[in-house]
Motif scaffolding. Structure first.
Motif, mmCIF file in Angstrom:
data_model
loop_
_atom_site.group_PDB
_atom_site.id
_atom_site.type_symbol
_atom_site.label_atom_id
_atom_site.label_comp_id
_atom_site.label_asym_id
_atom_site.label_seq_id
_atom_site.Cartn_x
_atom_site.Cartn_y
_atom_site.Cartn_z
ATOM 1 N N THR A 12 0.834 -1.202 0.000
ATOM 2 C CA THR A 12 0.000 0.000 0.000
ATOM 3 C C THR A 12 0.868 1.250 0.000
ATOM 4 O O THR A 12 0.619 2.202 -0.758
ATOM 5 N N VAL A 13 1.891 1.246 0.836
ATOM 6 C CA VAL A 13 2.799 2.397 0.911
ATOM 7 C C VAL A 13 3.533 2.580 -0.414
ATOM 8 O O VAL A 13 3.640 3.702 -0.937
ATOM 9 N N LEU A 14 4.058 1.484 -0.979
ATOM 10 C CA LEU A 14 4.774 1.573 -2.253
ATOM 11 C C LEU A 14 3.862 2.094 -3.362
ATOM 12 O O LEU A 14 4.271 2.925 -4.187
ATOM 13 N N GLY A 15 2.624 1.597 -3.397
ATOM 14 C CA GLY A 15 1.681 2.072 -4.394
ATOM 15 C C GLY A 15 1.389 3.555 -4.239
ATOM 16 O O GLY A 15 1.315 4.300 -5.230
ATOM 17 N N ALA A 16 1.237 4.011 -2.985
ATOM 18 C CA ALA A 16 0.969 5.428 -2.737
ATOM 19 C C ALA A 16 2.160 6.294 -3.135
ATOM 20 O O ALA A 16 1.995 7.383 -3.713
ATOM 21 N N VAL A 17 3.378 5.821 -2.847
ATOM 22 C CA VAL A 17 4.579 6.566 -3.235
ATOM 23 C C VAL A 17 4.651 6.690 -4.752
ATOM 24 O O VAL A 17 4.940 7.776 -5.303
#
Length: 488
Positions: free
Chosen positions: A177-182
């Motif tokens: 989720t964090v990687l996708g948001a970044v």
């Protein structure tokens, strides 16, 4: 042919930044393919559901990716590639968060479906590069973007295995989720919208037809081993797929704005590049299936190495790095000799890698060596394929054509999975009352992987010879002229 719309130039962006952001987005998406592998055996316990149902956590992503890839490519050509790229990354992030919050089967499958719908990121990124980068940067950049598929898949397994061993399984999906948001924020801020659009009307009937045909085909391939290859369900799905694809093809050649321009796909350069992608998709998956099983089988079998999943990931990780380093070399050879030669070199290297694997499979270092050799061949091939496609199609169809090529790679991998599964299930040896794949079964799969690479080599030999990287196809609006300030 669709009319090309060229929007006014936006503020110039740093090409290195654009390439880095798009390649990062591609790696993030490809990570989703291996993210769930370490926890698949434990999913029935985590989700309180039978294994036959939790297997859909993998199947759902495969089906969603197959459907989304060509549709996202076509919509990107029509309405803006950056817009569809952001949409795909947004869906990926939402899907990852859904799985991270799940403790039951239904939200897990919904989240994995959403993750699969992001598969269009790589062909969309390739097309943005063609539209926005200086002509002399297109070859190297698209090679790296295309190779991100292999990079993410190889690096994802050791990372996912480590996280699964030391943290709660939800951590995997919070991380994604964090990687996708970044990636979403980076694309929003740093990547410009492509100024080239085809416009026109979306082929809804063609989209529904292709989706139903792909779902029928891939469902039969991926679940046929469980249902029985001669079962009514499996044969019925194959029959539906054939019928739908025939009807879909007849429709696509009759309308003026098809989802996939089949007239373009029969051009020799596009046709043989796509067929080569199908064969390479098979070769890519074979090594990712064989090496983990050889590493994890008990040492007492005489050919298994008795290692854990983290070791498996560490053995395969160098392959991802090799793919990354091979990409720029692939681009240089394509610039000097043409992408046809690069593709043939890649096919030959992959074939040699599988041939070595038949004899070198008893030590960890041997499997690392083999996976690196095959990875270098994949890096060459994946760098050449988008160049072949983009130099043969109109600039207004770049995303759709790249998406179709990517789709065929995925289909090749699915066929490899099914074929290898049948061979490993039929050629077994008894071990403590359990049937395990025999040593010869692995050698047969390796030989088939070698044969698939040689088929790709033969198909590539039929490609027209060219010495340039990306040309205009049928349209006069090329990346070079657009970047030079072309006005509508």
């Amino acid at each position: 042919m669709s009319r090309i719309l060229v929007r006014p130039a936006s503020t110039p962006r740093n090409p290195n930044v654009i390439v880095a952001v798009l390649a990062f987005a591609g790696i993030v998406v490809s990570l989703m393919q291996t993210l769930v592998i370490p926890i698949v055996p434990e999913l029935p316990k985590f989700l309180n559901a039978p294994a036959s149902d939790t297997a859909w956590a993998v199947t759902a992503t495969l089906l969603a990716a197959a459907v989304a890839t060509p549709i996202a490519g076509r919509l990107g050509d029509m309405y803006g590639k950056r817009l569809l790229l952001l949409t795909s990354l947004g869906v990926l992030t939402a899907g990852s968060a859904t799985v991270a919050l799940s403790d039951s089967l239904t939200p897990m499958i919904i989240g994995r479906l959403l993750q699969g719908l992001s598969a269009g990121v790589i062909p969309l990124g390739l097309s943005i590069m063609r539209d926005e980068l200086p002509a002399d940067r297109v070859g190297t950049s698209t090679a790296l973007m295309s190779a991100s598929l292999g990079i993410g898949a190889a690096l994802g397994l050791p990372i996912a295995a480590f996280v699964a061993d030391h943290f709660d399984w939800h951590t995997l999906f919070w991380a994604s989720t964090v990687l996708g948001a970044v990636a979403l924020v980076a694309v929003t801020v740093l990547v410009p919208e492509s100024r080239i659009r085809s416009g026109g009307r979306f082929d809804l009937i063609g989209g529904l037809g292709l989706a139903s045909g792909l779902v029928s085909l891939l469902l039969a391939i991926s679940k046929g081993g469980d249902w029985g290859w001669a079962s009514g369900t499996t044969l019925g799905l194959f029959a539906v797929a054939v019928t739908v694809f025939v009807a879909w093809g007849l429709l696509e050649v009759r309308i003026t704005q098809p989802l996939v321009d089949l007239r373009t796909t029969v051009r020799p350069q596009v046709l043989f590049a796509n067929l080569s992608a199908l064969a390479f998709g098979f070769s890519l998956f074979a090594v990712q299936l064989i090496v983990p099983q050889l590493l994890q089988l008990p040492k007492q079998t005489g050919y298994g190495l008795g290692e854990d999943l983290l070791t498996v990931g560490l053995v395969l990780a160098p392959q991802g790095l090799i793919v990354m380093f091979a990409a720029p070399l692939s681009a240089k050879i394509s610039a000097l000799r043409g992408p046809k030669i690069t593709l043939m070199i890649g096919a030959l290297i992959v074939a040699v890698g599988y041939a070595l694997n038949i004899f070198l499979m008893s030590e960890i270092w041997q499997l690392i060596l083999v996976s690196c050799v095959i990875g270098s061949g994949i890096g060459f091939a994946y760098g050449a394929l988008p160049l072949l496609i983009m130099s043969a199609v109109p600039v207004s169809e770049t995303a759709a054509a790249n998406a179709f090529n990517t789709l065929l790679r995925s289909i090749g991998s699915s066929v490899a999975s099914a074929t290898s599964g049948v061979i490993l299930a039929q050629m077994t040896t008894d071990f403590g009352g359990h049937a395990l794949p025999s040593k010869d079964s692995f050698k047969v799969v390796m030989a088939i992987g070698c044969g698939a690479a040689l088929v790709a080599l033969l198909l590539a030999s039929f490609l027209p010879r060219q010495r340039t990287g990306v040309t205009a196809g049928d349209d006069s609006t090329t990346p070079a002229t657009v970047n030079a300030g072309h006005k509508p």
